[in-house]
Design a protein around this motif. Structure first.
Motif, PDB file in Angstrom:
ATOM      1  N   ASN A   2      32.747  -8.669  22.197  1.00  0.00           N
ATOM      2  CA  ASN A   2      32.770  -7.716  21.677  1.00  0.00           C
ATOM      3  C   ASN A   2      31.641  -6.757  21.055  1.00  0.00           C
ATOM      4  N   THR A   3      31.203  -5.988  21.290  1.00  0.00           N
ATOM      5  CA  THR A   3      30.261  -5.181  21.287  1.00  0.00           C
ATOM      6  C   THR A   3      30.576  -4.036  19.729  1.00  0.00           C
ATOM      7  N   THR A   4      31.818  -3.628  19.169  1.00  0.00           N
ATOM      8  CA  THR A   4      31.719  -2.785  18.552  1.00  0.00           C
ATOM      9  C   THR A   4      31.069  -2.978  17.109  1.00  0.00           C
ATOM     10  N   LYS A   5      30.576  -2.284  16.564  1.00  0.00           N
ATOM     11  CA  LYS A   5      29.658  -2.596  14.987  1.00  0.00           C
ATOM     12  C   LYS A   5      30.443  -2.022  14.231  1.00  0.00           C
ATOM     13  N   ASP A   6      30.625  -3.052  13.292  1.00  0.00           N
ATOM     14  CA  ASP A   6      30.217  -2.458  11.811  1.00  0.00           C
ATOM     15  C   ASP A   6      30.008  -1.948  10.942  1.00  0.00           C
ATOM     16  N   TYR A   7      30.476  -0.986  10.643  1.00  0.00           N
ATOM     17  CA  TYR A   7      30.137   1.232   9.835  1.00  0.00           C
ATOM     18  C   TYR A   7      30.447   0.128   7.827  1.00  0.00           C
ATOM     19  N   GLY A   8      31.389  -0.972   7.577  1.00  0.00           N
ATOM     20  CA  GLY A   8      31.343  -1.366   6.283  1.00  0.00           C
ATOM     21  C   GLY A   8      30.861  -1.055   4.927  1.00  0.00           C
ATOM     22  N   ASP A   9      29.644  -1.936   5.380  1.00  0.00           N
ATOM     23  CA  ASP A   9      28.848  -2.680   5.200  1.00  0.00           C
ATOM     24  C   ASP A   9      26.926  -2.618   5.597  1.00  0.00           C
ATOM     25  N   CYS A  10      26.480  -2.244   4.409  1.00  0.00           N
ATOM     26  CA  CYS A  10      25.280  -3.391   4.874  1.00  0.00           C
ATOM     27  C   CYS A  10      24.383  -4.167   3.411  1.00  0.00           C
ATOM     28  N   GLN A  11      23.485  -4.940   3.529  1.00  0.00           N
ATOM     29  CA  GLN A  11      22.598  -5.532   3.405  1.00  0.00           C
ATOM     30  C   GLN A  11      21.549  -5.390   2.872  1.00  0.00           C
ATOM     31  N   ILE A  12      20.257  -4.622   1.627  1.00  0.00           N
ATOM     32  CA  ILE A  12      19.533  -4.629   1.799  1.00  0.00           C
ATOM     33  C   ILE A  12      18.522  -5.509   1.261  1.00  0.00           C
ATOM     34  N   TYR A  13      17.465  -6.065   1.683  1.00  0.00           N
ATOM     35  CA  TYR A  13      16.648  -6.951   1.306  1.00  0.00           C
ATOM     36  C   TYR A  13      15.147  -6.184   0.518  1.00  0.00           C
ATOM     37  N   LEU A  14      14.972  -6.306  -1.257  1.00  0.00           N
ATOM     38  CA  LEU A  14      13.747  -5.771  -1.556  1.00  0.00           C
ATOM     39  C   LEU A  14      13.405  -6.769  -2.302  1.00  0.00           C
ATOM     40  N   ARG A  15      12.085  -6.378  -2.335  1.00  0.00           N
ATOM     41  CA  ARG A  15      11.013  -6.834  -3.339  1.00  0.00           C
ATOM     42  C   ARG A  15      10.296  -5.121  -3.527  1.00  0.00           C
ATOM     43  N   GLY A  16      10.198  -5.598  -5.026  1.00  0.00           N
ATOM     44  CA  GLY A  16       9.488  -4.493  -5.518  1.00  0.00           C
ATOM     45  C   GLY A  16      10.454  -4.060  -7.103  1.00  0.00           C
ATOM     46  N   GLY A  17      10.191  -3.713  -8.371  1.00  0.00           N
ATOM     47  CA  GLY A  17      10.613  -3.106  -9.159  1.00  0.00           C
ATOM     48  C   GLY A  17      11.339  -4.107  -9.600  1.00  0.00           C
ATOM     49  N   ASN A  18      12.381  -3.799 -10.453  1.00  0.00           N
ATOM     50  CA  ASN A  18      13.562  -4.352 -11.248  1.00  0.00           C
ATOM     51  C   ASN A  18      14.965  -3.573 -11.207  1.00  0.00           C
ATOM     52  N   ARG A  19      15.825  -4.556 -11.315  1.00  0.00           N
ATOM     53  CA  ARG A  19      16.895  -4.871 -11.050  1.00  0.00           C
ATOM     54  C   ARG A  19      17.856  -2.540 -11.991  1.00  0.00           C
TER      55      ARG A  19
END
Length: 117
Positions: A2-19
């Motif tokens: 199955n090569t169908t992409k999931d366009y429903g979610d994404c996780q971005i990892y972040l370093r810098g700043g605060n919440r």
């Protein structure tokens, strides 16, 4: 295979700043307001700024302090465009960010991984 992409979610990892600063930046980038739980709703998309439970457990991006969890009720190009804008905004503010999702190849700098060899 199955090569169908999931366009429903994404996780971005972040370093810098605060919440708080990251939440404000993401909200401004998306032209939306944040609630008091570090959540931004923009149209049919939700972006949540969360502490990374794996903070400090790895030297690469998996161990960075925050994640931005992006989800869309109507998966498609809107989420790709929104995640692209968020990545550019955090990079422009000097923060480190890497996206982990099925559509990394459609994001600026391939989601950011090549920036951190």
């Amino acid at each position: 295979m199955n090569t169908t992409k999931d366009y429903g979610d994404c996780q971005i990892y972040l370093r810098g700043g605060n919440r708080e600063s990251v939440t404000a930046l993401v909200a401004a980038t998306l032209g939306a307001l944040a609630d008091d739980h570090y959540t931004i709703r923009s149209g049919r998309m939700i972006f949540e700024i969360r502490p990374n439970p794996d903070d400090g457990l790895a030297e690469d991006f998996i161990g960075w302090p925050f994640t931005i969890e992006a989800e869309a009720d109507d998966p498609g190009s809107l989420l790709v465009e929104a995640v692209s804008r968020v990545l550019k905004a955090v990079w422009n503010h000097g923060f480190d960010a890497v996206a982990a999702c099925d559509f990394e190849d459609e994001l600026p700098d391939l989601g950011g991984l090549p920036r951190y060899p």
